[in-house]
Design a protein around this motif. Structure first.
Motif, mmCIF file in Angstrom:
data_model
loop_
_atom_site.group_PDB
_atom_site.id
_atom_site.type_symbol
_atom_site.label_atom_id
_atom_site.label_comp_id
_atom_site.label_asym_id
_atom_site.label_seq_id
_atom_site.Cartn_x
_atom_site.Cartn_y
_atom_site.Cartn_z
ATOM 1 N N GLN A 194 4.020 -5.731 -0.078
ATOM 2 C CA GLN A 194 5.064 -5.213 0.808
ATOM 3 C C GLN A 194 4.656 -5.156 2.276
ATOM 4 O O GLN A 194 5.503 -4.976 3.132
ATOM 5 N N PHE A 195 3.361 -5.228 2.546
ATOM 6 C CA PHE A 195 2.913 -5.091 3.926
ATOM 7 C C PHE A 195 1.901 -6.171 4.276
ATOM 8 O O PHE A 195 1.437 -6.908 3.403
ATOM 9 N N ASP A 196 1.535 -6.201 5.545
ATOM 10 C CA ASP A 196 0.480 -7.088 5.990
ATOM 11 C C ASP A 196 -0.803 -6.754 5.208
ATOM 12 O O ASP A 196 -1.141 -5.573 5.042
ATOM 13 N N PRO A 197 -1.522 -7.759 4.705
ATOM 14 C CA PRO A 197 -2.697 -7.495 3.852
ATOM 15 C C PRO A 197 -3.775 -6.643 4.520
ATOM 16 O O PRO A 197 -4.403 -5.811 3.852
ATOM 17 N N ASP A 198 -3.976 -6.830 5.830
ATOM 18 C CA ASP A 198 -4.981 -6.013 6.519
ATOM 19 C C ASP A 198 -4.540 -4.557 6.621
ATOM 20 O O ASP A 198 -5.349 -3.637 6.448
ATOM 21 N N LEU A 199 -3.269 -4.374 6.910
ATOM 22 C CA LEU A 199 -2.727 -3.023 6.985
ATOM 23 C C LEU A 199 -2.848 -2.352 5.611
ATOM 24 O O LEU A 199 -3.302 -1.215 5.498
ATOM 25 N N ALA A 200 -2.471 -3.085 4.582
ATOM 26 C CA ALA A 200 -2.571 -2.554 3.216
ATOM 27 C C ALA A 200 -4.020 -2.211 2.877
ATOM 28 O O ALA A 200 -4.308 -1.178 2.272
ATOM 29 N N ALA A 201 -4.950 -3.076 3.288
ATOM 30 C CA ALA A 201 -6.375 -2.848 2.997
ATOM 31 C C ALA A 201 -6.869 -1.593 3.697
ATOM 32 O O ALA A 201 -7.605 -0.788 3.120
ATOM 33 N N ALA A 202 -6.464 -1.412 4.975
ATOM 34 C CA ALA A 202 -6.906 -0.234 5.711
ATOM 35 C C ALA A 202 -6.389 1.037 5.034
ATOM 36 O O ALA A 202 -7.129 2.011 4.854
ATOM 37 N N TRP A 203 -5.131 0.997 4.601
ATOM 38 C CA TRP A 203 -4.556 2.184 3.951
ATOM 39 C C TRP A 203 -5.200 2.479 2.603
ATOM 40 O O TRP A 203 -5.511 3.625 2.295
ATOM 41 N N VAL A 204 -5.409 1.442 1.817
ATOM 42 C CA VAL A 204 -5.941 1.691 0.474
ATOM 43 C C VAL A 204 -7.456 1.918 0.502
ATOM 44 O O VAL A 204 -7.956 2.928 0.013
ATOM 45 N N ALA A 205 -8.189 0.979 1.111
ATOM 46 C CA ALA A 205 -9.655 1.037 1.038
ATOM 47 C C ALA A 205 -10.213 2.191 1.863
ATOM 48 O O ALA A 205 -11.140 2.869 1.435
ATOM 49 N N ASP A 206 -9.669 2.400 3.043
ATOM 50 C CA ASP A 206 -10.246 3.435 3.906
ATOM 51 C C ASP A 206 -9.565 4.785 3.688
ATOM 52 O O ASP A 206 -10.185 5.740 3.250
ATOM 53 N N THR A 207 -8.267 4.817 4.007
ATOM 54 C CA THR A 207 -7.584 6.107 4.003
ATOM 55 C C THR A 207 -7.453 6.702 2.597
ATOM 56 O O THR A 207 -7.958 7.786 2.323
ATOM 57 N N LEU A 208 -6.803 5.969 1.713
ATOM 58 C CA LEU A 208 -6.515 6.545 0.392
ATOM 59 C C LEU A 208 -7.790 6.816 -0.403
ATOM 60 O O LEU A 208 -7.995 7.920 -0.912
ATOM 61 N N LEU A 209 -8.675 5.815 -0.506
ATOM 62 C CA LEU A 209 -9.898 6.028 -1.299
ATOM 63 C C LEU A 209 -10.739 7.153 -0.707
ATOM 64 O O LEU A 209 -11.348 7.935 -1.431
ATOM 65 N N GLY A 210 -10.764 7.243 0.613
ATOM 66 C CA GLY A 210 -11.508 8.314 1.280
ATOM 67 C C GLY A 210 -10.970 9.680 0.882
ATOM 68 O O GLY A 210 -11.728 10.583 0.498
ATOM 69 N N GLU A 211 -9.652 9.829 0.949
ATOM 70 C CA GLU A 211 -9.044 11.128 0.600
ATOM 71 C C GLU A 211 -9.216 11.435 -0.890
ATOM 72 O O GLU A 211 -9.437 12.582 -1.277
ATOM 73 N N LEU A 212 -9.101 10.424 -1.715
ATOM 74 C CA LEU A 212 -9.269 10.640 -3.163
ATOM 75 C C LEU A 212 -10.696 11.068 -3.477
ATOM 76 O O LEU A 212 -10.938 12.027 -4.203
#
Ligand code: ADP
Ligand code: MG
Ligand code: ZN
Length: 505
Positions: A365-383
């Motif tokens: 649904q989004f640009d792959p880099d944007l998706a990567a930043a959200w999942v790999a950095d933000t989400l995994l970090g918070e989890l």
């Protein structure tokens, strides 16, 4: 001469026997459930077969063989035309038949390998064999407390008595035996991590289950001069080096620790001119050391003979028939090519299958880099911070993509999305729109920002003078003031531009 030998540089040589519990619904030779019985009574998942009662016969579970074939394929191992089962005879109370059904001279898998990364280098460790066998039951050693206290679990030598639970007896195990290819305890940890990744991708293993991976670690010390440039050591050198086997280690970290301890212990022993005893040792997790258990048992001690109750199994066509999914290395490479991710992001996103699946859903649904930043950095970090796993949010994919959409559309700032909205989503189970509404986090309108910019300029004449005098830092101070006035709901880049326009004009 002797002195020189004592001073010769020694290197550790390590080989592993890893016992992997295969995830199947039922046990390997009977229909009993393998569901963990944590809150349950012991000896509730048993039948005549797994209790070893006379006359009860084993029937091989097809799902266990399928799982083992998958592992074999993932390890790029040879799977023979025919595989056979053997009895390994020994007496121990957790083994009611007094023999374990295992495989001996015709294992299901031979000559495999596993590649992994260690300190930025690619390493390959050869897998000598991987075979199927049954898990024994489990013992609980008990020391009786004072009358008003519950009984306590303790070590065998301090126990008043022991209890035995056969719920685990007959759980399918795959024993993966490596060649002695490791040269450092740290490599062992990297290998085990990779092995678990692969097993998890195959869907045959649950790393979260207690005792699902148990390691026997063998170590000997060899003179550095015996190691070739390519790391090769001659067979007779390996044969003649006295080694110890540390049994039943339950974690990656434990394996590294136990081997580190063994390396130092053996090195000190040899440097003092004493031989290392060939023996089986026990790892004490609390003290991080190993202690001698018994002299090492040999093959002949087990009186292996063919299991006449199980016919040989023809497996040549199983390799073709059973498919395995894309594995972590292949997926990482595909992520680099298909999404243009760098090595680090691709590795982070593929080490767990569920994370990789989640990422691909977002990247649709989004640009792959944007998706990567959200999942790999933000989400995994918070989890990670919350001790949560990706599985805790996989059914909230829509809420997560909605959050990115809101940021993308300028309806909430990245900072607020990360620091307020996502956190409330995880901590309180709210959806992003609910959080934004409740916290009043919608992005500030242009008027509100313009007013805040004008106020910040009015209220901070010194900063304005500094800026005009060419002091770079002053603009950041003013941006900070505007951000504070808008409750963090303005986009810092826009504020910066508006300030410059006002001040330069
Ligand atoms: P055993 O029959 O005593 O179990 P194996 O030759 O089958 O011995 O090997 C068992 C494990 O010991 C394997 O993981 C193998 O890599 C490891 N091993 C063999 N030789 C050595 C050695 N010299 N140093 C450390 N580990 C070794
Ligand atoms: Mg062994
Ligand atoms: Zn049973």
């Amino acid at each position: 001469m002797a002195r020189a030998a004592e001073r010769a540089e020694l290197v550790p040589v390590i080989g592993l026997e890893v016992h992997v519990q295969l995830e199947t619904d039922t046990k390997i030779f009977c229909g009993c459930s393998t569901e963990p019985a944590e809150e349950e009574e012991p000896n509730t998942r048993v039948c005549p077969t797994c209790l070893g009662l006379p006359g009860a016969l084993p029937v091989l579970n097809e799902a266990a063989v399928e799982a083992a074939v998958k592992v074999g394929k993932a390890l790029d191992a040879d799977i023979p035309e025919e595989t056979r089962f053997h009895r390994k005879n020994y007496y121990y109370p957790d083994l009611p038949k007094n023999f374990q059904i295992t495989q001996y001279d015709a294992p299901l898998c031979a000559d495999g390998e596993l590649e992994f990364s260690h300190e930025g280098e690619r390493r390959t460790v050869n897998v000598r064999r991987a075979h199927l066998e049954e898990d024994p039951g489990s013992l609980r050693h008990v020391r009786e407390g004072p009358a008003d206290l519950d009984v306590r679990t303790t070590s065998v030598d301090r126990a008043d008595y022991s209890l035995v639970d056969y719920n685990r007896a007959g759980t399918p195990l795959m024993e993966v035996v490596t060649e002695p290819d490791f040269r450092h305890p740290k490599e062992v940890r990297a290998f085990l991590e990779k092995l678990e990744e692969v097993l998890e991708y195959l869907g045959v293993f649950d790393a979260g289950r207690d005792g699902s991976l148990r390691i026997d670690a063998n170590l000997s010390m060899v003179e550095a001069s015996e190691v070739g440039d390519d790391g090769h050591i001659d067979e007779d050198v390996l044969e003649s080096a006295n080694r110890t086997e540390v049994k039943n280690i339950s974690s990656h970290k434990g394996a590294e620790q136990a081997l580190g301890y063994e390396r130092n212990r053996q090195e000190n022993q040899l440097k003092r001119g004493k031989a290392v005893a060939q023996e089986t040792r026990h790892f004490n997790e609390t003290h991080g050391n190993t202690v001698s258990m018994r002299s090492k048992e040999e093959e002949k001690d087990y009186r292996y003979f063919g299991e006449a109750d199980l016919p040989p199994l023809q497996v040549s066509d199983w390799k073709e028939r059973i498919a395995i999914p894309e594995l972590p290395d292949a997926r990482r490479e595909r992520f680099r090519e298909e999404y243009g991710l760098d090595q680090e992001a691709a590795s982070k996103l593929t080490s767990r299958k569920a994370v990789a699946d989640f990422y691909e859903d977002v990247a649709e649904q989004f640009d792959p880099d944007l998706a990567a930043a959200w999942v790999a950095d933000t989400l995994l970090g918070e989890l990670n911070y919350r001790d949560m796993a990706i599985e805790d949010v996989t059914d909230r994919l829509d809420e997560f993509t909605r959050l990115i959409e809101l940021v993308d559309g300028g309806e909430v700032t990245t900072k607020n999305a990360e620091e307020v909205v996502l956190r409330a989503m995880l901590d309180e189970g709210l959806d992003p729109d609910e959080v934004i509404e409740r916290e009043g986090l919608g992005t500030a309108g242009d008027d509100e920002v313009a007013t805040a910019v004008a106020e910040a300029i009015d209220e901070n004449p010194d900063a304005v003078d500094d800026y005009r005098a060419g002091e770079g830092g002053a603009i950041n101070f003013l941006v900070g003031q505007v951000m504070a006035k808008t409750g963090g709901s303005a986009a810092p880049d826009d504020v910066n531009a508006m300030l410059r326009e006002q001040l330069d004009g």
